[in-house]
Design a protein around this motif. Structure first.
Motif, PDB file in Angstrom:
ATOM      1  N   ALA A 100      93.742  51.663  26.793  1.00  0.00           N
ATOM      2  CA  ALA A 100      92.992  50.783  27.689  1.00  0.00           C
ATOM      3  C   ALA A 100      91.542  51.229  27.796  1.00  0.00           C
ATOM      4  O   ALA A 100      91.223  52.423  27.719  1.00  0.00           O
ATOM      5  CB  ALA A 100      93.640  50.776  29.074  1.00  0.00           C
ATOM      6  N   ASN A 101      90.650  50.259  27.986  1.00  0.00           N
ATOM      7  CA  ASN A 101      89.222  50.534  28.088  1.00  0.00           C
ATOM      8  C   ASN A 101      88.909  51.230  29.410  1.00  0.00           C
ATOM      9  O   ASN A 101      89.089  50.655  30.491  1.00  0.00           O
ATOM     10  CB  ASN A 101      88.440  49.217  27.978  1.00  0.00           C
ATOM     11  N   ARG A 102      88.398  52.460  29.345  1.00  0.00           N
ATOM     12  CA  ARG A 102      88.074  53.202  30.556  1.00  0.00           C
ATOM     13  C   ARG A 102      86.784  52.711  31.206  1.00  0.00           C
ATOM     14  O   ARG A 102      86.446  53.139  32.311  1.00  0.00           O
ATOM     15  CB  ARG A 102      87.972  54.707  30.252  1.00  0.00           C
ATOM     16  N   PHE A 103      86.037  51.834  30.517  1.00  0.00           N
ATOM     17  CA  PHE A 103      84.814  51.262  31.081  1.00  0.00           C
ATOM     18  C   PHE A 103      85.050  49.865  31.662  1.00  0.00           C
ATOM     19  O   PHE A 103      84.099  49.212  32.107  1.00  0.00           O
ATOM     20  CB  PHE A 103      83.723  51.166  30.018  1.00  0.00           C
ATOM     21  N   ALA A 104      86.294  49.386  31.651  1.00  0.00           N
ATOM     22  CA  ALA A 104      86.581  48.055  32.182  1.00  0.00           C
ATOM     23  C   ALA A 104      86.171  47.973  33.649  1.00  0.00           C
ATOM     24  O   ALA A 104      86.205  48.966  34.390  1.00  0.00           O
ATOM     25  CB  ALA A 104      88.064  47.746  32.033  1.00  0.00           C
ATOM     26  N   ASP A 105      85.780  46.786  34.088  1.00  0.00           N
ATOM     27  CA  ASP A 105      85.376  46.589  35.479  1.00  0.00           C
ATOM     28  C   ASP A 105      86.505  46.979  36.434  1.00  0.00           C
ATOM     29  O   ASP A 105      87.695  46.918  36.087  1.00  0.00           O
ATOM     30  CB  ASP A 105      85.004  45.125  35.722  1.00  0.00           C
TER      31      ASP A 105
ATOM     32  N   ASN B  58      82.321  49.722  36.284  1.00  0.00           N
ATOM     33  CA  ASN B  58      83.124  50.934  36.402  1.00  0.00           C
ATOM     34  C   ASN B  58      82.245  52.155  36.670  1.00  0.00           C
ATOM     35  O   ASN B  58      81.265  52.375  35.949  1.00  0.00           O
ATOM     36  CB  ASN B  58      83.913  51.136  35.108  1.00  0.00           C
ATOM     37  N   PRO B  59      82.566  52.963  37.676  1.00  0.00           N
ATOM     38  CA  PRO B  59      81.770  54.164  37.963  1.00  0.00           C
ATOM     39  C   PRO B  59      81.690  55.108  36.773  1.00  0.00           C
ATOM     40  O   PRO B  59      80.670  55.766  36.574  1.00  0.00           O
ATOM     41  CB  PRO B  59      82.514  54.805  39.139  1.00  0.00           C
TER      42      PRO B  59
ATOM     43  N   ILE C 176      76.082  56.170  31.479  1.00  0.00           N
ATOM     44  CA  ILE C 176      74.706  55.697  31.359  1.00  0.00           C
ATOM     45  C   ILE C 176      73.752  56.696  32.005  1.00  0.00           C
ATOM     46  O   ILE C 176      72.678  56.997  31.467  1.00  0.00           O
ATOM     47  CB  ILE C 176      74.571  54.297  31.993  1.00  0.00           C
ATOM     48  N   GLY C 177      74.142  57.247  33.166  1.00  0.00           N
ATOM     49  CA  GLY C 177      73.316  58.266  33.812  1.00  0.00           C
ATOM     50  C   GLY C 177      73.125  59.488  32.941  1.00  0.00           C
ATOM     51  O   GLY C 177      72.037  60.066  32.891  1.00  0.00           O
TER      52      GLY C 177
ATOM     53  N   VAL D 184      73.928  46.537  29.640  1.00  0.00           N
ATOM     54  CA  VAL D 184      75.331  46.179  29.855  1.00  0.00           C
ATOM     55  C   VAL D 184      75.458  44.685  29.566  1.00  0.00           C
ATOM     56  O   VAL D 184      74.983  43.859  30.353  1.00  0.00           O
ATOM     57  CB  VAL D 184      75.787  46.499  31.285  1.00  0.00           C
ATOM     58  N   PRO D 185      76.053  44.307  28.438  1.00  0.00           N
ATOM     59  CA  PRO D 185      76.156  42.880  28.114  1.00  0.00           C
ATOM     60  C   PRO D 185      77.148  42.171  29.025  1.00  0.00           C
ATOM     61  O   PRO D 185      78.070  42.779  29.573  1.00  0.00           O
ATOM     62  CB  PRO D 185      76.661  42.879  26.660  1.00  0.00           C
TER      63      PRO D 185
END
Length: 459
Positions: free
Chosen positions: A278-283, A290-291, A297-298, A344-345
């Protein structure tokens, strides 16, 4: 019997290939240097199984050469241990036939006498970061987009490089024709041949776009394992070049070949999958970003200044940032904003990812992916806050924060960077700095025709 391949390649791959192409007589074996240039040999058909069984010797000094293929003494790689060879092995899954050349092609990777990855090879630098990600429970996925120009093999009036004539009609257009479908149709014989070649060499080319300048195009490549995505770029660039030559054109992967037209980028799309795929960056369930992705990104924002030499490795790379035409030289981020460095597209919340837009198409994809992934991992490990997203035109703000402003500044910053040294390894870091300083000096001593025109008999 052969020797166990440390690259994971298997002799059966070579046998299957030879059985499939009984009339093919030659294979290019390609080692990717620190510039992303293929160095290697063309071997004969009967040598392929030996390559898979025993590897092939090549000099590690190839990683101590400048972009012109000349040795740089300060790298510590020139004539080390008498200039002996290290052993190269095929990269599994990269053996294929290039229709335009009617030769085979396979990527190779270098290992030392103990069978350990040679630390100065860029592909191994990315592989190390992939291993760090897997140890943290992540599987990095990505894709890199390729922007490039097609130009005529012969120059026009006053020796100028000209956009290529269309393969279908022989006509030439000097208009941008941005996202014109008719533009693509007129070049379709070439692009049909490129797509056919990509199928044979296993590169999943997808969308094709007429870009923002005369003769400029873009290929997108299917999202997959990040290391294979970087391999895709190396193979695709060689395929595009070789096919274009057969049509009387040249494919140009300079970052800024024409000063008054748009530059060519290599945008990296990145996400991380968990052990379950599963995508760990999913909303989040609440529909928010997603934090974990924001922390990634930070982390990249915190390290991007140190890595600008990787993202923009040549003098010409920096011309791409001279005018703000979708070429951000900043550490900004934003949502569906093409003026920022980290975008972020929009799209499905389940497939959320971000796009790193700074690297030029002249950069080495292994190094770009390595420093980007390392920055993301660092950001997640330290829960780095990316700050608020940029809204509107980031070029208008002129915000570059603490980024290098020139090639020489980038060399200095990279040399002093503990982050870059750790991510890429001390031997590679030292050698890359030496190579780039040698290239900077070479170009600093070159007096251009533009300088003669502007200053020669005026000042």
């Amino acid at each position: 019997m052969g020797i166990h391949s440390p690259s994971g390649s298997d002799l059966s791959e070579a046998q299957t290939f030879l059985d499939r192409y009984p009339d093919l007589q030659a294979i290019d074996i390609v080692l990717t240097d620190c510039h992303g240039i293929g160095r290697g040999k063309t071997i004969r058909r009967h040598e392929l199984k030996s390559l898979y069984a025993y590897g092939r010797g090549m000099p590690p000094s190839l990683f101590g050469q400048d972009v012109a293929g000349e040795d740089v003494e300060g790298t510590g790689l020139v004539l080390t241990d008498g200039g002996g060879d290290m052993r190269c092995w095929p990269v599994a899954g990269t053996l294929g036939r290039v229709p335009s050349t009617n030769r085979g092609q396979v990527l190779i990777s270098m290992f030392n006498a103990d069978g350990l990855p040679l630390e100065v090879e860029p592909r191994h630098a990315l592989a190390r970061q992939m291993a760090h990600a897997r140890a943290a429970g992540f599987a990095p996925l990505g894709a890199l987009e390729l922007e490039f120009y097609l130009v005529d093999g012969e120059r026009g009036a006053r020796g100028r490089v000209m956009p290529a004539r269309y393969a279908l009609t022989g006509r030439r257009s000097l208009c941008a024709n941005t996202m014109s479908v008719d533009e693509l149709d007129q070049m379709s014989p070439l692009f049909d041949a490129i797509y056919a070649g990509a199928e044979e060499v296993g590169v999943p080319l997808e969308s094709l776009i007429s870009e923002y300048a005369p003769g400029q195009y873009e290929f997108t490549i299917r999202y997959r394992d990040l290391l294979r995505a970087a391999d895709d770029v190396i193979i695709a660039k060689r395929l595009i070049r070789a096919t274009a030559r057969r049509f009387g054109m040249e494919a140009c992967f300079m970052a800024k070949p024409f000063g008054h037209h748009s530059g060519s980028g290599m945008h990296l799309h990145l996400s991380l999958a968990g052990p379950d795929g599963a995508n760990r960056f999913a909303d989040t369930p609440a529909g928010e970003l997603n934090p974990l992705m924001l922390q990634a990104i930070g982390g990249i924002r915190a390290t991007i200044a140190d890595t600008m030499l990787v993202l923009a490795p040549f003098l010409n790379s920096w011309r791409r940032f001279a005018a703000g035409v979708y070429s951000p030289v900043s550490d900004t981020w934003g949502i569906e904003n093409r003026t920022v460095a980290l975008r972020v597209p929009s799209g499905s919340p389940a497939t959320r990812h971000f796009e790193h837009r700074v690297a030029g198409v002249d950069a080495n994809p292994y190094l770009v992916a390595a420093v980007t992934l390392a920055g993301a991992l660092d950001g997640m490990a330290h829960a780095r806050d990316p700050g608020p997203p940029t809204v509107g035109n980031s070029y208008a703000s002129g915000a570059a924060h603490d980024l290098p402003r020139s090639w020489l500044d980038a060399i200095d910053r990279f040399e002093q960077s503990a982050f870059s040294r750790e991510v890429l390894g001390a031997p590679f870091h030292t050698g890359f700095v030496a190579i780039k300083r040698a290239e900077w000096l070479r170009m600093a001593l070159e007096v251009s025709e533009a300088e003669w025109d502007l200053y020669g008999f005026t000042v």
